[in-house]
Scaffold this motif. Structure first.
Motif, mmCIF file in Angstrom:
data_model
loop_
_atom_site.group_PDB
_atom_site.id
_atom_site.type_symbol
_atom_site.label_atom_id
_atom_site.label_comp_id
_atom_site.label_asym_id
_atom_site.label_seq_id
_atom_site.Cartn_x
_atom_site.Cartn_y
_atom_site.Cartn_z
ATOM 1 N N GLY A 1 62.286 16.138 55.482
ATOM 2 C CA GLY A 1 63.626 16.176 55.739
ATOM 3 C C GLY A 1 64.088 15.933 53.881
ATOM 4 O O GLY A 1 63.907 16.800 53.368
ATOM 5 N N ASP A 2 64.695 15.460 54.172
ATOM 6 C CA ASP A 2 65.004 15.619 52.606
ATOM 7 C C ASP A 2 65.057 15.103 51.276
ATOM 8 O O ASP A 2 65.374 14.966 50.287
ATOM 9 N N GLY A 3 63.228 13.737 51.358
ATOM 10 C CA GLY A 3 62.782 13.509 50.282
ATOM 11 C C GLY A 3 61.338 14.508 50.262
ATOM 12 O O GLY A 3 60.231 14.278 49.138
ATOM 13 N N ALA A 4 61.273 15.588 50.956
ATOM 14 C CA ALA A 4 59.934 16.936 50.766
ATOM 15 C C ALA A 4 60.188 17.532 49.577
ATOM 16 O O ALA A 4 60.931 17.924 48.423
ATOM 17 N N VAL A 5 59.157 18.210 48.904
ATOM 18 C CA VAL A 5 58.688 19.203 47.987
ATOM 19 C C VAL A 5 59.626 20.171 48.008
ATOM 20 O O VAL A 5 60.075 20.138 48.637
ATOM 21 N N PRO A 6 59.888 20.383 46.481
ATOM 22 C CA PRO A 6 61.320 21.822 46.793
ATOM 23 C C PRO A 6 59.756 22.503 47.690
ATOM 24 O O PRO A 6 58.665 22.794 47.015
ATOM 25 N N HIS A 7 60.166 24.142 48.731
ATOM 26 C CA HIS A 7 59.134 24.735 49.095
ATOM 27 C C HIS A 7 58.209 24.046 49.902
ATOM 28 O O HIS A 7 57.447 24.780 49.824
ATOM 29 N N ALA A 8 59.144 22.793 50.787
ATOM 30 C CA ALA A 8 57.829 22.291 51.341
ATOM 31 C C ALA A 8 57.755 23.587 52.845
ATOM 32 O O ALA A 8 56.742 23.430 53.456
ATOM 33 N N ASP A 9 58.334 24.409 53.195
ATOM 34 C CA ASP A 9 57.905 24.996 54.421
ATOM 35 C C ASP A 9 57.145 26.395 53.541
ATOM 36 O O ASP A 9 56.267 26.722 54.649
ATOM 37 N N ARG A 10 57.388 26.358 52.817
ATOM 38 C CA ARG A 10 55.951 27.466 51.987
ATOM 39 C C ARG A 10 55.021 27.057 52.097
ATOM 40 O O ARG A 10 53.836 27.231 51.990
ATOM 41 N N LEU A 11 54.706 25.397 51.472
ATOM 42 C CA LEU A 11 53.938 24.798 50.773
ATOM 43 C C LEU A 11 52.774 24.265 52.562
ATOM 44 O O LEU A 11 51.203 24.861 52.792
ATOM 45 N N LEU A 12 53.736 23.990 53.585
ATOM 46 C CA LEU A 12 53.371 24.008 54.980
ATOM 47 C C LEU A 12 52.205 25.031 55.424
ATOM 48 O O LEU A 12 51.385 24.962 56.123
ATOM 49 N N ASP A 13 53.010 26.364 54.729
ATOM 50 C CA ASP A 13 52.299 27.475 55.683
ATOM 51 C C ASP A 13 50.562 27.918 54.958
ATOM 52 O O ASP A 13 50.036 28.171 55.335
ATOM 53 N N ARG A 14 50.770 27.970 53.756
ATOM 54 C CA ARG A 14 49.623 27.825 52.845
ATOM 55 C C ARG A 14 49.100 27.108 53.742
ATOM 56 O O ARG A 14 47.620 27.143 53.736
ATOM 57 N N VAL A 15 49.150 25.053 53.679
ATOM 58 C CA VAL A 15 47.955 24.595 53.696
ATOM 59 C C VAL A 15 47.373 25.193 55.131
ATOM 60 O O VAL A 15 46.376 25.402 55.962
ATOM 61 N N ARG A 16 48.383 25.101 56.427
ATOM 62 C CA ARG A 16 48.366 25.764 58.069
ATOM 63 C C ARG A 16 46.932 26.201 57.840
ATOM 64 O O ARG A 16 46.218 27.381 58.417
ATOM 65 N N ASP A 17 47.485 27.888 56.873
ATOM 66 C CA ASP A 17 46.369 28.911 57.041
ATOM 67 C C ASP A 17 45.291 28.770 56.345
ATOM 68 O O ASP A 17 44.109 28.519 56.829
ATOM 69 N N ILE B 1 38.065 24.638 43.813
ATOM 70 C CA ILE B 1 39.144 25.559 43.792
ATOM 71 C C ILE B 1 39.810 24.879 44.339
ATOM 72 O O ILE B 1 40.263 24.337 44.856
ATOM 73 N N LEU B 2 40.806 25.148 43.579
ATOM 74 C CA LEU B 2 42.764 24.815 43.577
ATOM 75 C C LEU B 2 43.526 26.102 43.904
ATOM 76 O O LEU B 2 43.737 26.605 42.766
ATOM 77 N N PRO B 3 43.994 26.560 45.160
ATOM 78 C CA PRO B 3 44.637 27.703 45.295
ATOM 79 C C PRO B 3 46.317 27.018 44.709
ATOM 80 O O PRO B 3 47.461 26.338 44.974
ATOM 81 N N HIS B 4 46.787 28.186 43.840
ATOM 82 C CA HIS B 4 48.182 27.428 42.974
ATOM 83 C C HIS B 4 49.360 27.770 44.115
ATOM 84 O O HIS B 4 50.396 26.682 43.461
ATOM 85 N N ASP B 5 48.956 28.513 44.938
ATOM 86 C CA ASP B 5 50.958 28.211 45.903
ATOM 87 C C ASP B 5 50.221 27.109 47.709
ATOM 88 O O ASP B 5 51.088 27.563 48.154
ATOM 89 N N ALA B 6 49.254 26.630 46.757
ATOM 90 C CA ALA B 6 48.749 25.370 47.776
ATOM 91 C C ALA B 6 48.907 24.190 47.842
ATOM 92 O O ALA B 6 48.281 23.102 48.233
ATOM 93 N N HIS B 7 49.502 23.516 46.469
ATOM 94 C CA HIS B 7 49.880 22.284 45.966
ATOM 95 C C HIS B 7 51.543 22.129 45.517
ATOM 96 O O HIS B 7 51.803 23.196 45.213
#
Length: 197
Positions: free
Chosen positions: A31-47, A145-151
């Motif tokens: 929704g409107d309160g999501a972080v920028p590029h939330a869809d990409r973040l969700l994909d990375r975390v799902r993976d 380990i902190l994945p750069h594209d997953a936070h």
């Protein structure tokens, strides 16, 4: 003294035994309160979650209990975790009330009971709950380990006399850097491997 950069070599990342998913709640990724590029973040975390499960790694989700009226107030739609929890595999959701996922929770106990010494951390917000949880994990001698594209996080608004708007991607990068040279930064979530504890 000049600070040494954290390790960034994907080939140097040995598999980890656990995945901490920090505050991936509906208010922050939908929704409107999501972080920028939330869809990409969700994909990375799902993976990350899928590969951790396949490998038998321990998966823990943290869920923040926000103050009354906040987007993540307990019991509201925004408070719900956005990604499914596989309780059949022993996954748990730990509720928390502060940034640090270890403070006031059973997180350290659960990790140690499972035999975890090495973990990956992903989620939101980079400079707040992700950073605070990673810092305590390092203090407790876990390998992190902190994945750069997953936070991720939000833009910092402009403040007159202080700074122009600071883009979210810059905030996340600074949060990584501020953790020092003990944390391992994986360039991509796909660079993180998992194994059983």
């Amino acid at each position: 003294m000049q600070k040494q950069p954290p390790p960034h070599h994907p080939e140097s990342h040995a598999p980890v035994q656990a995945l901490l998913v920090v505050d991936m709640q509906c208010a922050f990724v939908h929704g409107d309160g999501a972080v920028p590029h939330a869809d990409r973040l969700l994909d990375r975390v799902r993976d990350l979650m899928a590969r951790a499960r396949e490998s038998g790694a321990f998966v823990v989700q943290l869920q923040n209990d926000g103050e009354p009226g906040s987007p993540d107030e307990p019991g509201t739609p925004g408070w719900a975790v956005a990604l499914p929890v596989d309780t059949d595999r022993g996954e748990v959701v730990l509720r928390k009330t502060v940034d640090d996922g270890f403070e006031g929770t059973r997180l350290e106990e659960l990790l140690k009971e499972a035999g975890v010494t090495e973990l990956a951390i992903c989620g939101v917000m980079s400079e707040m709950c992700v950073s605070a949880t990673a810092r305590t994990a390092l203090d407790l001698d876990f390998r992190v380990i902190l994945p750069h594209d997953a936070h991720a996080t939000y833009d910092i608004p402009a403040a007159e006399g202080i700074s122009d708007l600071v883009p979210a991607a810059m905030v996340s990068r600074v949060a990584e850097w501020a953790l020092g040279d003990e944390v391992e930064i994986a360039v991509r979530a796909s660079d993180v491997g998992f194994t059983k504890p």
